[in-house]
Design a protein around this motif. Structure first.
Motif, mmCIF file in Angstrom:
data_model
loop_
_atom_site.group_PDB
_atom_site.id
_atom_site.type_symbol
_atom_site.label_atom_id
_atom_site.label_comp_id
_atom_site.label_asym_id
_atom_site.label_seq_id
_atom_site.Cartn_x
_atom_site.Cartn_y
_atom_site.Cartn_z
ATOM 1 N N SER A 59 0.831 -1.133 0.015
ATOM 2 C CA SER A 59 -0.055 0.046 -0.072
ATOM 3 C C SER A 59 0.950 1.074 -0.161
ATOM 4 C CB SER A 59 -0.816 0.021 1.263
ATOM 5 O OG SER A 59 -1.662 1.482 1.253
ATOM 6 N N ALA A 60 0.627 2.416 -0.686
ATOM 7 C CA ALA A 60 1.391 3.682 -0.727
ATOM 8 C C ALA A 60 0.691 4.542 0.527
ATOM 9 C CB ALA A 60 0.615 4.299 -2.037
ATOM 10 N N GLY A 61 -0.147 3.739 1.366
ATOM 11 C CA GLY A 61 -0.702 4.640 2.687
ATOM 12 C C GLY A 61 -1.512 5.686 2.362
ATOM 13 N N THR A 62 -2.163 5.850 1.400
ATOM 14 C CA THR A 62 -3.122 7.018 1.423
ATOM 15 C C THR A 62 -4.578 6.314 1.280
ATOM 16 O OG1 THR A 62 -3.568 6.741 -1.068
ATOM 17 C CG2 THR A 62 -1.774 8.260 -0.164
ATOM 18 N N ASN A 63 -5.613 7.387 1.445
ATOM 19 C CA ASN A 63 -6.701 6.940 1.658
ATOM 20 C C ASN A 63 -7.540 6.373 0.436
ATOM 21 O OD1 ASN A 63 -6.744 7.405 4.708
ATOM 22 N ND2 ASN A 63 -7.413 9.543 4.104
ATOM 23 N N ALA A 64 -6.819 6.483 -0.669
ATOM 24 C CA ALA A 64 -7.764 6.029 -1.594
ATOM 25 C C ALA A 64 -7.744 4.374 -1.794
ATOM 26 C CB ALA A 64 -6.730 6.319 -3.126
ATOM 27 N N PRO A 65 -8.893 3.788 -1.939
ATOM 28 C CA PRO A 65 -9.073 2.259 -1.849
ATOM 29 C C PRO A 65 -8.281 1.691 -3.069
ATOM 30 C CG PRO A 65 -11.128 3.287 -2.618
ATOM 31 C CD PRO A 65 -10.207 4.577 -2.438
ATOM 32 N N THR A 66 -8.222 0.496 -2.795
ATOM 33 C CA THR A 66 -7.829 -0.546 -3.715
ATOM 34 C C THR A 66 -9.044 -1.147 -4.102
ATOM 35 O OG1 THR A 66 -5.599 -1.087 -2.851
ATOM 36 C CG2 THR A 66 -6.748 -2.841 -4.009
ATOM 37 N N GLU A 67 -9.229 -1.427 -5.446
ATOM 38 C CA GLU A 67 -10.592 -1.963 -5.902
ATOM 39 C C GLU A 67 -10.315 -3.079 -6.924
ATOM 40 O OE1 GLU A 67 -12.784 2.604 -6.061
ATOM 41 O OE2 GLU A 67 -12.541 1.515 -7.939
ATOM 42 N N LEU A 68 -11.167 -4.124 -6.761
ATOM 43 C CA LEU A 68 -11.058 -5.252 -7.818
ATOM 44 C C LEU A 68 -12.562 -5.490 -8.201
ATOM 45 C CD1 LEU A 68 -9.343 -6.143 -4.838
ATOM 46 C CD2 LEU A 68 -8.739 -8.055 -6.588
ATOM 47 N N HIS A 69 -12.754 -5.495 -9.450
ATOM 48 C CA HIS A 69 -13.944 -5.882 -9.960
ATOM 49 C C HIS A 69 -14.567 -7.128 -9.617
ATOM 50 C CE1 HIS A 69 -17.477 -6.263 -12.505
ATOM 51 N NE2 HIS A 69 -16.916 -7.404 -13.066
ATOM 52 N N LEU A 70 -15.973 -7.292 -8.912
ATOM 53 C CA LEU A 70 -16.279 -8.439 -8.809
ATOM 54 C C LEU A 70 -17.150 -9.012 -9.775
ATOM 55 C CD1 LEU A 70 -17.532 -7.967 -5.029
ATOM 56 C CD2 LEU A 70 -15.812 -9.389 -5.819
ATOM 57 N N GLN A 77 -13.930 -2.976 -2.722
ATOM 58 C CA GLN A 77 -13.053 -1.702 -2.421
ATOM 59 C C GLN A 77 -12.436 -2.264 -1.040
ATOM 60 O OE1 GLN A 77 -15.890 1.670 -2.444
ATOM 61 N NE2 GLN A 77 -14.541 2.319 -4.128
ATOM 62 N N ILE A 78 -11.097 -2.049 -0.982
ATOM 63 C CA ILE A 78 -10.408 -2.290 0.313
ATOM 64 C C ILE A 78 -9.422 -1.143 0.612
ATOM 65 C CG2 ILE A 78 -8.778 -3.919 1.642
ATOM 66 C CD1 ILE A 78 -9.471 -6.044 -0.758
ATOM 67 N N THR A 79 -9.620 -0.430 1.918
ATOM 68 C CA THR A 79 -9.012 0.813 2.330
ATOM 69 C C THR A 79 -8.010 0.349 3.377
ATOM 70 O OG1 THR A 79 -10.941 1.996 1.965
ATOM 71 C CG2 THR A 79 -9.080 3.061 3.183
ATOM 72 N N ALA A 80 -6.568 0.061 2.847
ATOM 73 C CA ALA A 80 -5.740 -0.391 3.981
ATOM 74 C C ALA A 80 -5.184 0.742 4.829
ATOM 75 C CB ALA A 80 -4.663 -0.915 3.136
ATOM 76 N N PRO A 81 -4.906 0.257 5.969
ATOM 77 C CA PRO A 81 -4.603 1.290 7.058
ATOM 78 C C PRO A 81 -2.961 1.882 6.960
ATOM 79 C CG PRO A 81 -4.619 -0.665 8.109
ATOM 80 C CD PRO A 81 -5.135 -1.074 6.573
ATOM 81 N N ASP A 82 -2.339 1.295 6.351
ATOM 82 C CA ASP A 82 -1.032 1.930 6.522
ATOM 83 C C ASP A 82 -0.132 1.473 5.064
ATOM 84 O OD1 ASP A 82 -0.272 -0.600 6.353
ATOM 85 O OD2 ASP A 82 -0.517 -0.983 8.489
ATOM 86 N N ASN A 83 0.982 1.842 5.160
ATOM 87 C CA ASN A 83 1.816 1.498 3.856
ATOM 88 C C ASN A 83 2.351 0.155 3.859
ATOM 89 O OD1 ASN A 83 3.621 2.030 5.547
ATOM 90 N ND2 ASN A 83 4.676 3.664 4.492
ATOM 91 N N GLY A 84 2.036 -0.642 4.666
ATOM 92 C CA GLY A 84 2.687 -2.258 4.574
ATOM 93 C C GLY A 84 2.188 -3.034 3.307
ATOM 94 N N VAL A 85 2.560 -4.304 3.506
ATOM 95 C CA VAL A 85 2.289 -5.161 2.452
ATOM 96 C C VAL A 85 0.868 -6.090 3.005
ATOM 97 C CG1 VAL A 85 2.835 -7.642 1.271
ATOM 98 C CG2 VAL A 85 4.610 -5.823 1.774
#
Length: 614
Positions: free
Chosen positions: A516-527, A569-577
């Motif tokens: 993750s880049a550590g920003t608030n933009a969500p990661t998205e996958l088409h379902l 949509q998955i919003t990761a809390p930090d810039n980790g893996v």
């Protein structure tokens, strides 16, 4: 959704991340334009890694019955765009236009034609679908062919051919229409003249043929920028200035020499025209010599042209030339890994992002369902599914790709081939006996898929906040048409991970690993449609879900422009893996919380082993 479905997340953290995610959706969807980043991937205005998936619209642009545009009306374009979004979750199209349509005379641009194109383009951009504008040609021009010919072409207008004075065309003994590029003297001489910018004597005076082409291209881009609303213009990803370039004559040199001497200078002229037309931020999607990476006539590939860089994209097609002609074998797990990895590597060597802007196979071939499945598999990851879990990082970049093609008029054409009323083309794509469209229109007027929906409606990472480290998807698509044929998993979990293997057994599933880049933009996958939110399990380092809610740090929301298609949509809390396993649990016994937790533990161990420096 069960009350105990969300685990390992505190209420306070979940609420904070949900709020951040909701804000991010608004912010990131405000601008749709994408660029090529220094790490050689597409990124949007929020910095997310973008995967483009969709179709070409369409081969109907080659037909006069359609007015040299993909659709006969804006209403047809809107119906098609909606169906594409709803049925497949596509987020991009390659939109075909014609030089002949734009410039019917040497001193005239047909702005009425461009207005119709603008209206049809908006049918897609208004639904959040990005558009690659493609100047299409095949065999240079239809006007090179006589009324009784076996074949036809598309592209250059009649005034160009009239001024060229080309010989009577003949392909000789041709098994496929593409052989005209090598054996038809008229086609070859016309292409030869284009690359050398031959000066033609026209009713408007002397003009270099390539000069004329670039002039009208610039006019088209400037007009589209003027006519499209800003949000729609942002959804234009760039320009594919010449479909499937072929040499017309190498003068005793190699295809690599030709690319360096003639093709790259043309792309550099296109790049200048784009800048002058206000398309500075949009890449040129540059195709290599058409014969590269087809299985036959392996020439070209841009190995001698230097770095393309971020202002150009390595834009290639892939068709299985062997299976389309002589090879009777079927495709299976890993069939196209080598071909797609060559595309990945060539883009890396050129210092840019790759795009596969055409691929597919004819619908009359009973091997097509798994051929297309295998192509998508290799574009998702470049290692056989049976090996992926042991070497996930070796899968490579998730390739952006646009399938050939999406023709809502398939089987319902009425095209006079080369203007001959005695040769009316009605079947298939209505052009050179091709039948590649994955859709047709049924008797009720609805757009219907002709290929297994599980092949076309796929889980894919449409936007990743950060860097994709690995991705894979098991679609379980059947080998035949209409649900017929065998079902076989290709992405198989090793026996050393029994908790995971039992969870995904006989189920569709996908897995994404990203930093993750550590920003608030969500990661998205088409379902895919088969992944109903209530019947979808998500196993992640952030928690587990036995059903996906409509809000929160892991949520299923509507795809832009669709009331039925969903995205995760998955919003990761930090810039980790992070990792996310997405499983379609609509079949079989509903997994228990204990099973999901065991799978999460197994995945965490696997992640530490396969990505030890993460």
């Amino acid at each position: 959704m069960r009350a105990s479905s969300i685990r390992f997340l505190s209420v306070a953290v979940a609420a904070a991340m949900a709020a951040a995610g909701a804000a991010a959706v608004t912010a990131t969807e405000a601008r749709a334009d994408i660029t090529v980043s220094p790490d050689r991937v597409f990124r949007d205005a929020a910095g997310r890694e973008i995967t483009l998936r969709g179709f070409n619209v369409s081969g109907s642009t080659k037909l006069y019955e359609n007015g040299l545009l993909p659709f006969r009306s804006t209403a047809d374009a809107a119906k098609s765009a909606q169906a594409m979004r709803d049925l497949t979750g596509a987020n991009a199209v390659r939109f075909l236009i014609s030089w002949e349509g734009v410039q019917p005379a040497p001193d005239r641009i047909d702005y009425a034609y461009l207005d119709r194109a603008v209206a049809q383009i908006r049918a897609f951009t208004d639904r959040g679908i990005r558009v690659l504008l493609d100047y299409h040609q095949d065999l240079y021009s239809s006007h090179l062919f006589n009324s009784g010919s076996w074949y036809t072409g598309d592209g250059a207008p009649k005034w160009v051919i009239d001024a060229g004075g080309y010989p009577k065309e003949s392909c000789g003994i041709c098994i496929m229409w593409g052989q005209n590029m090598q054996t038809n003297t008229a086609v070859r001489k016309a292409a030869y003249d284009f690359w050398r910018n031959r000066v033609l004597t026209t009713p408007a005076g002397a003009i270099g043929v390539q000069d004329a082409y670039l002039s009208q291209t610039k006019a088209t881009m400037a007009y589209l920028k003027q006519k499209l609303p800003q949000p729609a213009f942002e959804n234009i990803v760039g320009l594919d200035p010449f479909n499937e370039p072929f040499d017309g004559g190498l003068d005793g040199k190699s295809g690599l020499d030709w690319e360096k001497t003639y093709l790259m200078p043309f792309y550099q002229r296109v790049r200048t025209a784009m800048d002058q037309a206000g398309w500075t931020a949009k890449p040129t999607f540059a195709e290599p010599l058409v014969f590269w990476n087809t299985g036959f006539f392996e020439q070209g590939g841009m190995t001698t042209v230097g770095q393309l860089g971020a202002r150009m994209v390595f834009n290639t097609h892939y068709y299985d030339g062997a299976r389309m002609t002589l090879d009777p074998s079927a495709a299976s797990d890993g069939t196209y890994d080598a071909a797609m990895n060559e595309i990945r590597q060539r883009a890396t060597d050129l210092g840019t992002a790759p795009l596969v802007s055409e691929f597919g196979n004819k619908m009359s071939d009973d091997r097509t369902p798994w051929m297309v499945r295998a192509m998508y598999q290799a574009m998702d990851y470049g290692v056989a599914g049976k090996s992926w879990w042991n070497a996930p990082a070796s899968g490579g970049t998730v390739l952006s790709a646009l399938q050939w093609h999406w023709d809502v008029y398939n089987g319902r054409h009425h095209e006079l081939m080369n203007g001959n009323p005695g040769k009316v083309q009605t079947e298939g794509d209505g052009w050179n006996d091709e039948d590649h469209s994955v859709v047709s229109t049924d008797e009720a007027g609805s757009v219907a898929l002709r290929l297994d929906r599980r092949v076309l409606d796929r889980l894919y990472p449409s936007a990743v906040n950060g860097e994709t480290l690995a991705f894979a998807f098991e679609d379980l698509a059947r080998s035949g048409y209409g649900g017929a044929g065998q079902q076989k998993a290709w992405l198989t979990v090793p026996t050393s991970m029994p908790q995971l293997a039992s969870l995904v057994q006989d189920r569709q599933y996908g897995i994404l690993v990203w930093r993750s880049a550590g920003t608030n933009a969500p990661t998205e996958l088409h379902l895919p449609n088969s992944f109903a939110p209530a019947g979808t399990a998500v196993v992640s380092d952030m928690g587990t879900l036995g059903g996906v809610p409509a809000s929160g740090p892991i949520a299923a929301t509507a795809e832009t422009g669709s009331a039925t298609a969903k995205r995760l949509q998955i919003t990761a809390p930090d810039n980790g893996v992070h990792f996310a396993l997405v499983v379609n649990t609509a079949t079989g016994a509903r997994p228990t919380d204990a099973q999901l937790a065991a799978a999460r533990t197994a995945l965490a161990t696997w992640l530490g082993q396969k990505f030890p420096t993460s």
